[in-house]
Design an enzyme around this catalytic site. Structure first.
Site, PDB file in Angstrom:
ATOM      1  N   CYS A 159       0.813  -1.227   0.000  1.00  0.00           N
ATOM      2  CA  CYS A 159       0.000   0.000   0.000  1.00  0.00           C
ATOM      3  C   CYS A 159       0.840   1.268   0.000  1.00  0.00           C
ATOM      4  O   CYS A 159       0.314   2.356  -0.228  1.00  0.00           O
ATOM      5  CB  CYS A 159      -0.927   0.015   1.207  1.00  0.00           C
ATOM      6  SG  CYS A 159      -1.993  -1.406   1.235  1.00  0.00           S
TER       7      CYS A 159
ATOM      8  N   HIS B 161      -3.231   7.013   3.685  1.00  0.00           N
ATOM      9  CA  HIS B 161      -3.696   5.759   3.093  1.00  0.00           C
ATOM     10  C   HIS B 161      -5.072   5.418   3.680  1.00  0.00           C
ATOM     11  O   HIS B 161      -5.284   5.545   4.885  1.00  0.00           O
ATOM     12  CB  HIS B 161      -2.684   4.656   3.411  1.00  0.00           C
ATOM     13  CG  HIS B 161      -3.128   3.294   2.976  1.00  0.00           C
ATOM     14  ND1 HIS B 161      -3.633   3.042   1.722  1.00  0.00           N
ATOM     15  CD2 HIS B 161      -3.143   2.103   3.632  1.00  0.00           C
ATOM     16  CE1 HIS B 161      -3.938   1.757   1.630  1.00  0.00           C
ATOM     17  NE2 HIS B 161      -3.658   1.164   2.774  1.00  0.00           N
TER      18      HIS B 161
ATOM     19  N   ASN C  47     -10.395  -0.038   0.772  1.00  0.00           N
ATOM     20  CA  ASN C  47      -8.940   0.031   0.684  1.00  0.00           C
ATOM     21  C   ASN C  47      -8.508  -0.457  -0.701  1.00  0.00           C
ATOM     22  O   ASN C  47      -8.598  -1.646  -1.002  1.00  0.00           O
ATOM     23  CB  ASN C  47      -8.336  -0.846   1.791  1.00  0.00           C
ATOM     24  CG  ASN C  47      -6.823  -0.833   1.797  1.00  0.00           C
ATOM     25  OD1 ASN C  47      -6.189  -0.371   0.858  1.00  0.00           O
ATOM     26  ND2 ASN C  47      -6.241  -1.350   2.865  1.00  0.00           N
TER      27      ASN C  47
HETATM   28  N1  ACO Z   1     -18.301  -8.401  10.478  1.00  0.00           N
HETATM   29  C1  ACO Z   1     -18.700  -8.649  11.743  1.00  0.00           C
HETATM   30  N2  ACO Z   1     -17.855  -9.036  12.718  1.00  0.00           N
HETATM   31  C2  ACO Z   1     -16.555  -9.166  12.397  1.00  0.00           C
HETATM   32  C3  ACO Z   1     -16.083  -8.923  11.091  1.00  0.00           C
HETATM   33  C4  ACO Z   1     -17.011  -8.534  10.110  1.00  0.00           C
HETATM   34  N3  ACO Z   1     -16.664  -8.262   8.832  1.00  0.00           N
HETATM   35  N4  ACO Z   1     -14.744  -9.113  11.075  1.00  0.00           N
HETATM   36  C5  ACO Z   1     -14.395  -9.469  12.309  1.00  0.00           C
HETATM   37  N5  ACO Z   1     -15.492  -9.512  13.113  1.00  0.00           N
HETATM   38  C6  ACO Z   1     -15.569  -9.843  14.517  1.00  0.00           C
HETATM   39  C7  ACO Z   1     -14.410 -10.669  14.979  1.00  0.00           C
HETATM   40  O1  ACO Z   1     -14.612 -12.036  14.717  1.00  0.00           O
HETATM   41  C8  ACO Z   1     -14.423 -10.385  16.461  1.00  0.00           C
HETATM   42  O2  ACO Z   1     -15.391 -11.185  17.088  1.00  0.00           O
HETATM   43  P1  ACO Z   1     -15.152 -11.808  18.552  1.00  0.00           P
HETATM   44  O3  ACO Z   1     -14.994 -10.613  19.443  1.00  0.00           O
HETATM   45  O4  ACO Z   1     -16.377 -12.599  18.765  1.00  0.00           O
HETATM   46  O5  ACO Z   1     -13.887 -12.612  18.425  1.00  0.00           O
HETATM   47  C9  ACO Z   1     -14.870  -8.943  16.548  1.00  0.00           C
HETATM   48  O6  ACO Z   1     -15.502  -8.653  15.286  1.00  0.00           O
HETATM   49  C10 ACO Z   1     -13.740  -7.970  16.761  1.00  0.00           C
HETATM   50  O7  ACO Z   1     -12.698  -8.287  15.863  1.00  0.00           O
HETATM   51  P2  ACO Z   1     -11.362  -7.488  15.822  1.00  0.00           P
HETATM   52  O8  ACO Z   1     -10.443  -8.096  14.819  1.00  0.00           O
HETATM   53  O9  ACO Z   1     -10.839  -7.241  17.199  1.00  0.00           O
HETATM   54  O10 ACO Z   1     -11.937  -6.104  15.257  1.00  0.00           O
HETATM   55  P3  ACO Z   1     -11.165  -4.769  15.044  1.00  0.00           P
HETATM   56  O11 ACO Z   1     -11.874  -3.689  15.723  1.00  0.00           O
HETATM   57  O12 ACO Z   1      -9.683  -4.906  15.259  1.00  0.00           O
HETATM   58  O13 ACO Z   1     -11.382  -4.523  13.491  1.00  0.00           O
HETATM   59  C11 ACO Z   1     -10.173  -4.650  11.443  1.00  0.00           C
HETATM   60  C12 ACO Z   1     -10.855  -5.432  12.542  1.00  0.00           C
HETATM   61  C13 ACO Z   1     -11.195  -3.774  10.755  1.00  0.00           C
HETATM   62  C14 ACO Z   1      -9.576  -5.613  10.442  1.00  0.00           C
HETATM   63  C15 ACO Z   1      -9.085  -3.764  12.082  1.00  0.00           C
HETATM   64  O14 ACO Z   1      -8.265  -4.507  12.914  1.00  0.00           O
HETATM   65  C16 ACO Z   1      -8.228  -3.098  11.044  1.00  0.00           C
HETATM   66  O15 ACO Z   1      -8.670  -2.228  10.329  1.00  0.00           O
HETATM   67  N6  ACO Z   1      -6.928  -3.449  11.005  1.00  0.00           N
HETATM   68  C17 ACO Z   1      -6.042  -2.875  10.066  1.00  0.00           C
HETATM   69  C18 ACO Z   1      -6.314  -3.440   8.715  1.00  0.00           C
HETATM   70  C19 ACO Z   1      -5.504  -2.761   7.690  1.00  0.00           C
HETATM   71  O16 ACO Z   1      -5.181  -1.617   7.804  1.00  0.00           O
HETATM   72  N7  ACO Z   1      -5.183  -3.523   6.668  1.00  0.00           N
HETATM   73  C20 ACO Z   1      -4.533  -3.104   5.548  1.00  0.00           C
HETATM   74  C21 ACO Z   1      -3.295  -2.267   5.816  1.00  0.00           C
HETATM   75  S1  ACO Z   1      -2.088  -2.404   4.652  1.00  0.00           S
HETATM   76  C22 ACO Z   1      -2.819  -2.555   3.235  1.00  0.00           C
HETATM   77  O17 ACO Z   1      -3.628  -1.750   2.959  1.00  0.00           O
HETATM   78  C23 ACO Z   1      -2.460  -3.718   2.334  1.00  0.00           C
END
Ligand code: ACO
Length: 327
Positions: free
Chosen positions: A117, A253, A283
């Protein structure tokens, strides 16, 4: 010679997005998720998905043609074409070569950049260096991705995040001591290579993972993104003799509105100085920043003299920021 420093300015921008919109409501029917969860946790409402037969090169060519037109240059005046992508049509020929052919940029060198990215900022830094050294005058930098081709549509952790698109910018020589690109900060941290991967996309087999799709540790990626994007922006500003108080617009980003919010808060930037369009496109990896730059200009969010910071983070880890005084 004027005695001014040779630097680069952005002389043209363009973007290209597939027509098909994939909404959160549609995703609700595909995996166990909800519009509310995606909106609150990530800030995405819809993303664009390429049509069958629509590849990274097609979007790159459309974005590049618009950037070239805005710059007022002829294709044969482009010295170098750089395409930042993690989803090339194929590993070789580089997508940059396909863009060169389509535009008729017969005098251009061509190269793809693999920096996930952060690729557009790595490309911009190469453009700036080539121009600053006097070796080149016009460099076309493109970020283009068909992320839908590498998403596991059964994995709710990742499939809601990504979209397809392309953005392009022409960097052109500019003589000035105060305007144009002011500084860059590039970084990486290979210790976190396993946080975000695309297994089965190269020569190494991953028999434990079926197929080729993004694998991510979201929580840790989130923390690393905030820290590194903040530190890169501060470093780039320091290199330019500036602080965040001087920033007119931050284009971060677009991975998650909460990441963007946390970085902006640490920098002390109010919402109106931060460009966010993730709700519309998700993204798009290397394409988020050039697409956002294009839209910032369409919305007249930048005027001459403004300090723009572009700031990215990606798999690798890779990260980087560039400060530009807009001209
Ligand atoms: N819908 C509903 N629930 C979900 C989903 C979904 N799509 N995805 C995960 N959950 C659930 C999980 O299973 C978890 O459930 P649990 O508590 O029963 O175990 C709960 O939601 C919380 O999950 P977390 O992973 O803790 O959620 P978080 O708030 O961290 O959000 C996310 C997840 C959106 C992926 C976040 O961590 C994030 O944005 N991380 C960075 C991702 C990123 O930037 N990636 C790309 C960067 S580099 C590039 O662009 C290539």
């Amino acid at each position: 010679m004027s005695g001014c420093k040779l630097t680069a300015r952005v002389s043209g921008v363009g973007k290209a997005l597939p027509e098909r919109r994939l909404t959160n409501a549609e995703l609700e029917k595909m995996v166990d998720t909800s519009d509310e969860w995606i909106t609150q946790r990530v800030g995405i409402k819809e993303r664009r998905i390429a049509a069958e037969g629509e590849y990274t090169s097609h979007l790159a060519i459309r974005a590049a043609a618009d950037a070239l037109e805005m710059s007022g240059l002829k294709a044969d005046e482009i010295d170098l074409i750089l395409v930042a992508t993690s989803t090339p049509d194929m590993v070789y020929p580089p997508v940059a070569c396909l863009v060169q052919k389509a535009l008729g940029a017969v005098n251009a060198g061509v190269m793809d950049i693999s920096a996930a990215c952060t690729g557009f900022i790595y490309g911009g830094s190469i453009a700036w260096s080539m121009i600053r050294s006097g070796l080149m005058r016009h460099v076309l930098v493109i970020g283009a991705e068909i992320n839908s081709s590498v998403v596991d549509w059964k994995d709710r952790d990742t499939c809601i995040l990504f979209g397809d698109g392309a953005g392009a910018a022409v960097f052109s020589a500019h003589e000035s001591d105060t305007e144009g690109v002011l500084s860059i900060k590039l970084g990486g941290d290979g210790r976190f290579d396993e946080l975000l991967c695309l297994p089965n996309s190269g020569c190494r087999p991953f028999p434990e993972i079926s197929g080729r799709h993004i694998v991510m540790q979201g929580n840790e990626t989130f923390k690393q993104a905030v820290r590194n994007m903040y530190e890169c922006a501060v470093s780039a500003l320091e290199c330019a003799g500036l602080t965040s108080a001087d920033v007119s617009l931050l284009i971060p980003h677009q991975a998650n509105t909460r990441i963007i919010g946390a970085v902006s808060k640490r920098l002390g930037l109010p919402d109106e100085k931060v460009f966010v369009n993730i709700a519309d496109y998700g993204n798009t990896s290397a394409a988020t920043i050039p697409i956002a730059l294009c839209e910032a200009l369409e919305q007249k969010r930048l005027k001459r003299g403004d300090v723009l910071v572009i700031d990215a983070f990606g798999a690798g880890l890779t990260f980087g920021a560039m400060a530009i005084r807009w001209v």
